[in-house]
Design a protein around this motif. Structure first.
Motif, PDB file in Angstrom:
ATOM      1  N   GLN A 175      76.861  89.124  15.038  1.00 41.12           N
ATOM      2  CA  GLN A 175      76.177  87.976  15.627  1.00 41.12           C
ATOM      3  C   GLN A 175      75.499  87.163  14.538  1.00 41.12           C
ATOM      4  OE1 GLN A 175      73.662  88.990  18.930  1.00 41.12           O
ATOM      5  NE2 GLN A 175      75.186  90.344  19.818  1.00 41.12           N
ATOM      6  N   THR A 176      75.566  85.843  14.696  1.00 40.97           N
ATOM      7  CA  THR A 176      74.905  84.945  13.751  1.00 40.97           C
ATOM      8  C   THR A 176      74.599  83.622  14.443  1.00 40.97           C
ATOM      9  OG1 THR A 176      74.973  84.107  11.481  1.00 40.97           O
ATOM     10  CG2 THR A 176      76.991  83.873  12.778  1.00 40.97           C
ATOM     11  N   GLN A 177      73.914  82.767  13.740  1.00 31.97           N
ATOM     12  CA  GLN A 177      73.556  81.436  14.227  1.00 31.97           C
ATOM     13  C   GLN A 177      74.099  80.399  13.253  1.00 31.97           C
ATOM     14  OE1 GLN A 177      69.547  80.756  15.897  1.00 31.97           O
ATOM     15  NE2 GLN A 177      69.276  79.397  14.150  1.00 31.97           N
ATOM     16  N   ILE A 178      74.643  79.320  13.800  1.00 33.93           N
ATOM     17  CA  ILE A 178      75.190  78.225  13.000  1.00 33.93           C
ATOM     18  C   ILE A 178      74.446  76.949  13.383  1.00 33.93           C
ATOM     19  CG2 ILE A 178      77.230  76.762  12.676  1.00 33.93           C
ATOM     20  CD1 ILE A 178      78.940  79.244  13.188  1.00 33.93           C
ATOM     21  N   GLU A 179      74.097  76.127  12.388  1.00 32.87           N
ATOM     22  CA  GLU A 179      73.462  74.829  12.648  1.00 32.87           C
ATOM     23  C   GLU A 179      74.414  73.713  12.253  1.00 32.87           C
ATOM     24  OE1 GLU A 179      69.646  74.456  10.778  1.00 32.87           O
ATOM     25  OE2 GLU A 179      68.904  76.305  11.692  1.00 32.87           O
ATOM     26  N   VAL A 180      74.657  72.791  13.196  1.00 35.87           N
ATOM     27  CA  VAL A 180      75.541  71.654  12.949  1.00 35.87           C
ATOM     28  C   VAL A 180      74.743  70.371  13.178  1.00 35.87           C
ATOM     29  CG1 VAL A 180      77.676  70.479  13.601  1.00 35.87           C
ATOM     30  CG2 VAL A 180      77.540  72.972  13.760  1.00 35.87           C
ATOM     31  N   PRO A 181      74.535  69.541  12.139  1.00 43.07           N
ATOM     32  CA  PRO A 181      73.854  68.258  12.351  1.00 43.07           C
ATOM     33  C   PRO A 181      74.783  67.294  13.083  1.00 43.07           C
ATOM     34  CG  PRO A 181      74.537  68.461  10.065  1.00 43.07           C
ATOM     35  CD  PRO A 181      74.880  69.754  10.736  1.00 43.07           C
ATOM     36  N   ARG A 182      74.235  66.505  13.988  1.00 44.67           N
ATOM     37  CA  ARG A 182      75.061  65.568  14.775  1.00 44.67           C
ATOM     38  C   ARG A 182      75.802  64.572  13.885  1.00 44.67           C
ATOM     39  NH1 ARG A 182      74.470  65.318  20.399  1.00 44.67           N
ATOM     40  NH2 ARG A 182      72.839  66.667  21.168  1.00 44.67           N
ATOM     41  N   ASN A 183      75.224  64.205  12.773  1.00 43.98           N
ATOM     42  CA  ASN A 183      75.886  63.222  11.905  1.00 43.98           C
ATOM     43  C   ASN A 183      76.334  63.869  10.593  1.00 43.98           C
ATOM     44  OD1 ASN A 183      73.298  63.564  10.879  1.00 43.98           O
ATOM     45  ND2 ASN A 183      73.121  61.456  10.192  1.00 43.98           N
ATOM     46  N   GLY A 184      76.690  65.137  10.670  1.00 41.67           N
ATOM     47  CA  GLY A 184      77.131  65.844   9.473  1.00 41.67           C
ATOM     48  C   GLY A 184      78.123  66.936   9.824  1.00 41.67           C
TER      49      GLY A 184
END
Length: 115
Positions: free
Chosen positions: A4-13
């Motif tokens: 299990q992990t967490q991913i962060e995706v910027p809306r404009n990136g």
């Protein structure tokens, strides 16, 4: 058991990272002839796919691949100024068609990055 992990995706990136699949003893899993897919949904394991990552298995013998999530793929997700929590899973399909979820977790769609 899936990691299990967490991913962060910027809306404009983009989220663009190199990952590797390793066996229990730490040796690489040879991905020759295997396929990987990573999908995002509002609810883990249920509902329609909101977005899918691009995956490139660039070093199969060493289990290495890149993952690319494009923030623009989340334009239809509400909460543009908020952190939105979604679910993802990395599905590993073996040459004999056996499927296993290797990694699952939260995908956080982040507000736009100031440029």
């Amino acid at each position: 058991m899936a990691a299990q992990t967490q991913i962060e995706v910027p809306r404009n990136g983009n989220y663009f990272e190199t990952w590797a699949l390793l066996s229990g003893d730490g040796s690489p899993i040879d991905l020759t002839g295997h396929s990987l897919s990573m999908d995002c949904r509002r609810i883990a394991g249920a509902g329609s796919v909101i977005a899918s990552a691009e995956i490139d298995i660039y070093d199969p013998p060493n289990g290495r691949f890149t993952i690319n999530w494009d923030g623009a793929d989340f334009d239809a997700v509400d909460g543009v100024t908020e952190v939105v929590r979604l679910a993802f899973d990395l599905l590993h399909t073996f040459p004999d068609s056996i499927k296993r979820v290797e990694v699952r977790g939260h995908l956080l769609v982040m507000p736009e990055v100031t440029e």
